[in-house]
Structure formats: C-alpha cells, structure tokens
Write an enzyme that holds these catalytic residues in place. Sequence first.
Site, PDB file in Angstrom:
ATOM      1  N   ASP A  69      -9.156  -9.098  -5.305  1.00 49.17           N
ATOM      2  CA  ASP A  69      -8.046  -8.135  -5.407  1.00 49.17           C
ATOM      3  C   ASP A  69      -6.913  -8.434  -4.414  1.00 49.17           C
ATOM      4  OD1 ASP A  69      -8.810  -6.502  -7.497  1.00 49.17           O
ATOM      5  OD2 ASP A  69      -9.918  -5.103  -6.228  1.00 49.17           O
TER       6      ASP A  69
ATOM      7  N   LYS B   8     -16.599  -0.387  -6.324  1.00 49.37           N
ATOM      8  CA  LYS B   8     -16.347  -1.606  -5.536  1.00 49.37           C
ATOM      9  C   LYS B   8     -17.037  -1.607  -4.176  1.00 49.37           C
ATOM     10  CE  LYS B   8     -12.111  -2.864  -7.757  1.00 49.37           C
ATOM     11  NZ  LYS B   8     -10.683  -3.053  -7.747  1.00 49.37           N
TER      12      LYS B   8
ATOM     13  N   GLY C 149       1.023  -2.267 -11.313  1.00 45.37           N
ATOM     14  CA  GLY C 149      -0.260  -2.931 -11.044  1.00 45.37           C
ATOM     15  C   GLY C 149      -0.620  -4.073 -11.989  1.00 45.37           C
TER      16      GLY C 149
HETATM   17  P1  NDP Z   1     -12.258   3.752  -5.187  1.00 44.03           P
HETATM   18  O1  NDP Z   1     -13.044   4.757  -5.925  1.00 44.03           O
HETATM   19  O2  NDP Z   1     -12.954   2.714  -4.392  1.00 44.03           O
HETATM   20  O3  NDP Z   1     -11.249   4.513  -4.183  1.00 44.03           O
HETATM   21  C1  NDP Z   1     -10.415   5.530  -4.678  1.00 44.03           C
HETATM   22  C2  NDP Z   1      -9.527   6.059  -3.562  1.00 44.03           C
HETATM   23  O4  NDP Z   1      -8.645   7.002  -4.136  1.00 44.03           O
HETATM   24  C3  NDP Z   1     -10.273   6.777  -2.465  1.00 44.03           C
HETATM   25  O5  NDP Z   1      -9.603   6.564  -1.244  1.00 44.03           O
HETATM   26  C4  NDP Z   1     -10.188   8.241  -2.896  1.00 44.03           C
HETATM   27  O6  NDP Z   1     -10.128   9.159  -1.816  1.00 44.03           O
HETATM   28  C5  NDP Z   1      -8.839   8.278  -3.550  1.00 44.03           C
HETATM   29  N1  NDP Z   1      -8.835   9.312  -4.600  1.00 44.03           N
HETATM   30  C6  NDP Z   1      -9.609   9.356  -5.712  1.00 44.03           C
HETATM   31  N2  NDP Z   1      -9.319  10.455  -6.442  1.00 44.03           N
HETATM   32  C7  NDP Z   1      -8.355  11.117  -5.768  1.00 44.03           C
HETATM   33  C8  NDP Z   1      -7.657  12.319  -6.002  1.00 44.03           C
HETATM   34  N3  NDP Z   1      -7.883  13.065  -7.090  1.00 44.03           N
HETATM   35  N4  NDP Z   1      -6.739  12.713  -5.077  1.00 44.03           N
HETATM   36  C9  NDP Z   1      -6.497  11.978  -3.973  1.00 44.03           C
HETATM   37  N5  NDP Z   1      -7.149  10.807  -3.691  1.00 44.03           N
HETATM   38  C10 NDP Z   1      -8.050  10.398  -4.582  1.00 44.03           C
HETATM   39  O7  NDP Z   1     -11.273   3.081  -6.261  1.00 44.03           O
HETATM   40  P2  NDP Z   1     -10.526   1.684  -6.196  1.00 44.03           P
HETATM   41  O8  NDP Z   1     -10.040   1.492  -4.823  1.00 44.03           O
HETATM   42  O9  NDP Z   1     -11.379   0.661  -6.833  1.00 44.03           O
HETATM   43  O10 NDP Z   1      -9.294   1.905  -7.211  1.00 44.03           O
HETATM   44  C11 NDP Z   1      -8.208   2.745  -6.886  1.00 44.03           C
HETATM   45  C12 NDP Z   1      -7.117   2.577  -7.956  1.00 44.03           C
HETATM   46  O11 NDP Z   1      -6.546   1.273  -7.898  1.00 44.03           O
HETATM   47  C13 NDP Z   1      -7.631   2.764  -9.387  1.00 44.03           C
HETATM   48  O12 NDP Z   1      -6.672   3.466 -10.126  1.00 44.03           O
HETATM   49  C14 NDP Z   1      -7.730   1.351  -9.920  1.00 44.03           C
HETATM   50  O13 NDP Z   1      -7.566   1.279 -11.314  1.00 44.03           O
HETATM   51  C15 NDP Z   1      -6.551   0.696  -9.203  1.00 44.03           C
HETATM   52  N6  NDP Z   1      -6.746  -0.753  -9.067  1.00 44.03           N
HETATM   53  C16 NDP Z   1      -5.876  -1.585  -9.712  1.00 44.03           C
HETATM   54  C17 NDP Z   1      -6.020  -2.945  -9.622  1.00 44.03           C
HETATM   55  C18 NDP Z   1      -5.055  -3.823 -10.306  1.00 44.03           C
HETATM   56  O14 NDP Z   1      -5.394  -4.991 -10.531  1.00 44.03           O
HETATM   57  N7  NDP Z   1      -3.855  -3.377 -10.610  1.00 44.03           N
HETATM   58  C19 NDP Z   1      -7.120  -3.547  -8.859  1.00 44.03           C
HETATM   59  C20 NDP Z   1      -7.934  -2.582  -8.185  1.00 44.03           C
HETATM   60  C21 NDP Z   1      -7.766  -1.228  -8.330  1.00 44.03           C
HETATM   61  P3  NDP Z   1     -11.451   9.774  -1.109  1.00 44.03           P
HETATM   62  O15 NDP Z   1     -11.870   8.743  -0.115  1.00 44.03           O
HETATM   63  O16 NDP Z   1     -10.923  11.023  -0.513  1.00 44.03           O
HETATM   64  O17 NDP Z   1     -12.449   9.999  -2.209  1.00 44.03           O
END
Ligand code: NDP
Length: 283
Positions: free
Chosen positions: A107, A71, A252
């Site tokens: 979103d 994104k 979600g």
């Molecule tokens: P991004 O990749 O943009 O961001 C992910 C975030 O999660 C970052 O802040 C990252 O931290 C953190 N993260 C990833 N892996 C880990 C881990 N193993 N431990 C701790 N922190 C972690 O993803 P999105 O923001 O697009 O999506 C995040 C979640 O939200 C997903 O599961 C997605 O499916 C869900 N979502 C659901 C929606 C819905 O309609 N219900 C809409 C949008 C998203 P760091 O910065 O440290 O890497």
Amino acid sequence: MNITANTRLLGILGDPVSHSLSPVMHNAAYQEMGLDLCYVPLHVSPDALADAVSGIKAMRFMGANVTIPHKVPVVPLLDRLADSAVRTGAVNTLVNSDGMLVGHNTDGAGFIRSLEERISIDYSASPVIIAGAGGAARSVGVALADRGVPRITIINRSRQRAQEFHDLLAAGFPQLEIFMMVPESDYGELMRSSPLVINATPLGMNERLKMVPLKVDAISKYHVVCDLVYGRSQETPLLVAAREKGATILGGLGMLLHQGAVAIRLWTGIEPPIEVMRRAIES
Ligand code: NDP
C-alpha cells in the site's frame, strides 16, 4: 475467461468487499498477460478471518489481497512477514510460497507512486495530516516518514489505535514529530501548516458512510488532499469539499492501481500491464 482445474486462484479478503475494484483490475491484467489466473472477491467477516486464511492455504491459492478491516488482524495468522509488513504492522498482500503464507505490504509503495504521478513534492517541507490509524494509515504514514516528512498528525476516533500508530512511527523514525488528535479536537493550525492531508478512514466510502472525515475549514489552495477511499465515478465528500477550497485533490484509484501492480510483481515476477489495469478501474 476459461477456468479449468489448472487455473490458479487469487482473491481479496474484506468486509465489505463488494465495493472493491481489485477483481476487475487483476483479471484484466491476467488476461492481457496470458496467465491462467482468476481473482475473486471473498467476503470474510472478522470472526472468520483465521478460517479464511487457512482456506487460502488449503485451496492452494497463489496468493491474496487483504482489505478493510483485516490488514492488521491478519498479521499474527501468517507464517512469515516481509520487511514491508514488519515495518507497518499491516499486511495487504499474501504470497503462498509452497504452503507458507508470507505477508507483504504494497500500500505504501502504491500511495507514493500515485502521489508522484499527480504532483512533484518536497517531502522534507511537507508535514502531513492523516485521518485514521488502521492498516492503510500505517502503510501511508511509514512510506511518507521514509521519504522524510517532518511531522505527522494522526486524527483518529479511537485513542488506543492512534497510540499504536504513534508508537510504530516513533520507533521507526525518532526524528519525526508526531501529534495525536481525536476528530473533535481543534487541529486547524496544524492543518494550515500541513500541506498534505490524507483520509485513511472509510468515511465517504458508501451511502451509509457518506460524510467528510476531517474539518476542512483550514484547507486552502496550498493543500494536496488525498482520499484513499475510491469510487469509479463520484468524488468523495472530502474531495468535493477540498476542491471547493481550491486544493489539489487525489482520489484512491491511483493507489489501488499501483499497490495492485506491486502485488502482481510479487506473485508472478512479471511486469504487469499498468495502462490495461488503469483502464479497467477507470472505465
Ligand atoms: P482499517 O479497518 O484497518 O482502519 C480503519 C480506520 O478508519 C481506523 O482508524 C478506524 O478508526 C477508522 N474508522 C472506521 N470507521 C470509522 C467511522 N465510522 N468514523 C471514524 N473513523 C472510522 O481499514 P484500512 O486502513 O484497511 O482502510 C481504510 C480505508 O482506506 C478503506 O476505505 C479502504 O477501502 C481504503 N483503502 C484504499 C486503498 C487504495 O488502494 N485506494 C488501499 C487501502 C485502503 P478506529 O481506530 O477508531 O476504529
């Protein structure tokens, strides 16, 4: 579904993408609407994102959704950004406008709609905790700041991404109080005084990530705990833990539904059949 050379394609770019309920939700909507559209899952790794975006244009897709982890990285690959994308620095919807790819973000609107379906909320009295600082966190954070929440506490693994999210909020909302923490920090007091708690990390998403993204000790019946991670049946570990503490919980699926509905309005200009879409993802 009768797919012909006239069928226009839409899809979702993500890595992983197999968990996504968007294809079933969108295809149910298009069938009900009588539109000759087909929505497909597209597994795109980060190193292939630029090629995939070119492919969306080359294959004359009508548009696409973009999900984890694309994104934010997709932003510089687009021809134009709508206001919703500029304000969040993240894109979840691409509209192919005569060969120009325009990035939107639906979103935040989807999250707010889903929250307000579940509870009535006085935003001005609701400090917020958000776990995560990626595309979803930014969208939800900006949408909540727009509605006047007084404080957002960002809890994120990487300090740099947390700082970027902080700076985005600080630039748009000078009155907003913003704190940044890493998951190991002691944020119990902040959580006690933040009635809205949101997980915007993928933690809890599948077996490999089956863990609680936040410390839940300070959660009580006064909290509303939202997990953006969705699954068809099981509650996420965070929602299970929050329910045990007496909190109101929100999964979600509602956000998925409403962000998808806004995307359909952008692509087709037609009002989507919300209840058909809801049934498709809940059944
Ligand atoms: P991004 O990749 O943009 O961001 C992910 C975030 O999660 C970052 O802040 C990252 O931290 C953190 N993260 C990833 N892996 C880990 C881990 N193993 N431990 C701790 N922190 C972690 O993803 P999105 O923001 O697009 O999506 C995040 C979640 O939200 C997903 O599961 C997605 O499916 C869900 N979502 C659901 C929606 C819905 O309609 N219900 C809409 C949008 C998203 P760091 O910065 O440290 O890497």
